[in-house]
Design an enzyme around this catalytic site. Sequence first.
Site, mmCIF file in Angstrom:
data_model
loop_
_atom_site.group_PDB
_atom_site.id
_atom_site.type_symbol
_atom_site.label_atom_id
_atom_site.label_comp_id
_atom_site.label_asym_id
_atom_site.label_seq_id
_atom_site.Cartn_x
_atom_site.Cartn_y
_atom_site.Cartn_z
ATOM 1 C CG ASP A 10 -1.849 1.096 1.354
ATOM 2 O OD1 ASP A 10 -1.628 2.150 0.729
ATOM 3 O OD2 ASP A 10 -2.849 0.927 2.075
ATOM 4 C CB ILE A 11 1.382 3.970 -2.438
ATOM 5 C CG1 ILE A 11 2.608 4.822 -2.761
ATOM 6 C CG2 ILE A 11 0.107 4.800 -2.449
ATOM 7 C CD1 ILE A 11 2.821 5.080 -4.210
ATOM 8 C CG ASN A 24 -9.212 13.784 -10.688
ATOM 9 O OD1 ASN A 24 -9.298 15.006 -10.590
ATOM 10 N ND2 ASN A 24 -9.722 12.972 -9.783
ATOM 11 C CB VAL A 33 -3.435 5.658 -5.729
ATOM 12 C CG1 VAL A 33 -2.274 6.283 -4.985
ATOM 13 C CG2 VAL A 33 -3.023 4.309 -6.252
ATOM 14 C CG ASP A 34 -6.691 11.243 -6.025
ATOM 15 O OD1 ASP A 34 -5.991 11.858 -5.195
ATOM 16 O OD2 ASP A 34 -7.396 11.810 -6.889
ATOM 17 C CE1 TYR A 128 -9.023 8.678 -14.801
ATOM 18 C CE2 TYR A 128 -6.779 9.478 -15.053
ATOM 19 C CZ TYR A 128 -8.096 9.707 -14.712
ATOM 20 O OH TYR A 128 -8.488 10.964 -14.303
HETATM 21 N N1 AR6 Z 1 -1.373 1.631 -2.936
HETATM 22 C C1 AR6 Z 1 -0.778 1.272 -4.088
HETATM 23 N N2 AR6 Z 1 -1.470 1.036 -5.224
HETATM 24 C C2 AR6 Z 1 -2.807 1.182 -5.168
HETATM 25 C C3 AR6 Z 1 -3.503 1.573 -3.999
HETATM 26 C C4 AR6 Z 1 -2.721 1.799 -2.832
HETATM 27 N N3 AR6 Z 1 -3.271 2.172 -1.673
HETATM 28 N N4 AR6 Z 1 -4.836 1.645 -4.300
HETATM 29 C C5 AR6 Z 1 -4.980 1.297 -5.611
HETATM 30 N N5 AR6 Z 1 -3.753 1.011 -6.133
HETATM 31 P P1 AR6 Z 1 -5.936 4.092 -9.640
HETATM 32 P P2 AR6 Z 1 -5.576 5.535 -12.181
HETATM 33 C C6 AR6 Z 1 -3.387 0.602 -7.512
HETATM 34 O O1 AR6 Z 1 -7.318 3.715 -10.016
HETATM 35 O O2 AR6 Z 1 -5.832 4.292 -12.961
HETATM 36 C C7 AR6 Z 1 -8.868 8.236 -9.116
HETATM 37 O O3 AR6 Z 1 -10.239 8.396 -8.943
HETATM 38 C C8 AR6 Z 1 -4.481 0.119 -8.425
HETATM 39 O O4 AR6 Z 1 -4.753 -1.247 -8.182
HETATM 40 O O5 AR6 Z 1 -5.683 4.556 -8.257
HETATM 41 O O6 AR6 Z 1 -4.415 6.404 -12.574
HETATM 42 C C9 AR6 Z 1 -8.195 9.538 -9.536
HETATM 43 O O7 AR6 Z 1 -8.769 10.647 -8.895
HETATM 44 C C10 AR6 Z 1 -3.842 0.338 -9.796
HETATM 45 O O8 AR6 Z 1 -2.945 -0.726 -10.110
HETATM 46 O O9 AR6 Z 1 -5.366 5.267 -10.605
HETATM 47 C C11 AR6 Z 1 -8.436 9.549 -11.007
HETATM 48 O O10 AR6 Z 1 -9.730 10.021 -11.304
HETATM 49 C C12 AR6 Z 1 -3.001 1.597 -9.599
HETATM 50 O O11 AR6 Z 1 -2.874 1.740 -8.179
HETATM 51 C C13 AR6 Z 1 -8.323 8.082 -11.396
HETATM 52 O O12 AR6 Z 1 -8.656 7.363 -10.208
HETATM 53 C C14 AR6 Z 1 -3.627 2.864 -10.156
HETATM 54 O O13 AR6 Z 1 -5.027 2.828 -9.964
HETATM 55 C C15 AR6 Z 1 -6.928 7.721 -11.789
HETATM 56 O O14 AR6 Z 1 -6.901 6.391 -12.239
#
Ligand code: AR6
Length: 177
Positions: A10-11, A24, A33-34, A128
Amino acid sequence: MTQITLVQGDITEQQVDAVVNAANSSLLGGGGVDGAIHRRGGPEILAECRALRASHYGKGLPTGRAVATTAGRLPARWVVHTVGPVYRAEDHRQRAELLASCYRESLRVAVGLGARTVAFPAVSAGIYGWPLDDAARIALTAVVEEAPDLDEVRFVLFGAEAYASFERARRELGEQG
Ligand code: AR6
């Protein structure tokens, strides 16, 4: 030389100088993650994001760019917010370049702040929709090509599948180089 490490986890738990947020362009939070970063980091991060919007990014942070705030209650000093491209197979080349730009720009911002250690999630590979193997290849290539002056760049992969993709990509790139 910068060490590139892969961990499954977990980041928001990483003790590094800078963690990168897959944000975003609104900079006002979201899911994935956000959401996790804002939840764990507390309201200070959002307050700084709002201030950045007001002062510099009224139209939003463009895709492929990065900007830093403090890290609130996270065990890091800074959060570097970057905006990945949404995946679409049609203009893959252009969007892949934007994804690579997220890594380059985030590294430049982090180095500019004086960070020595930076943690990345797999930008664009969640909501995304970017296919993991391809996202991993683009991420690792961008970091290797940028060759930042850092001690460590850590990819923090959420789950075994994402971790395996990055491991495979690293092996393949290593074999090429
Ligand atoms: N730690 C590490 N990786 C994670 C965590 C965590 N706590 N949570 C999810 N991931 P995403 P995107 C992974 O959806 O695709 C948001 O609403 C996840 O499994 O977080 O760039 C923003 O506001 C995936 O492999 O980001 C934007 O609207 C990776 O992190 C949109 O999502 C990225 O998933 C951005 O989408």
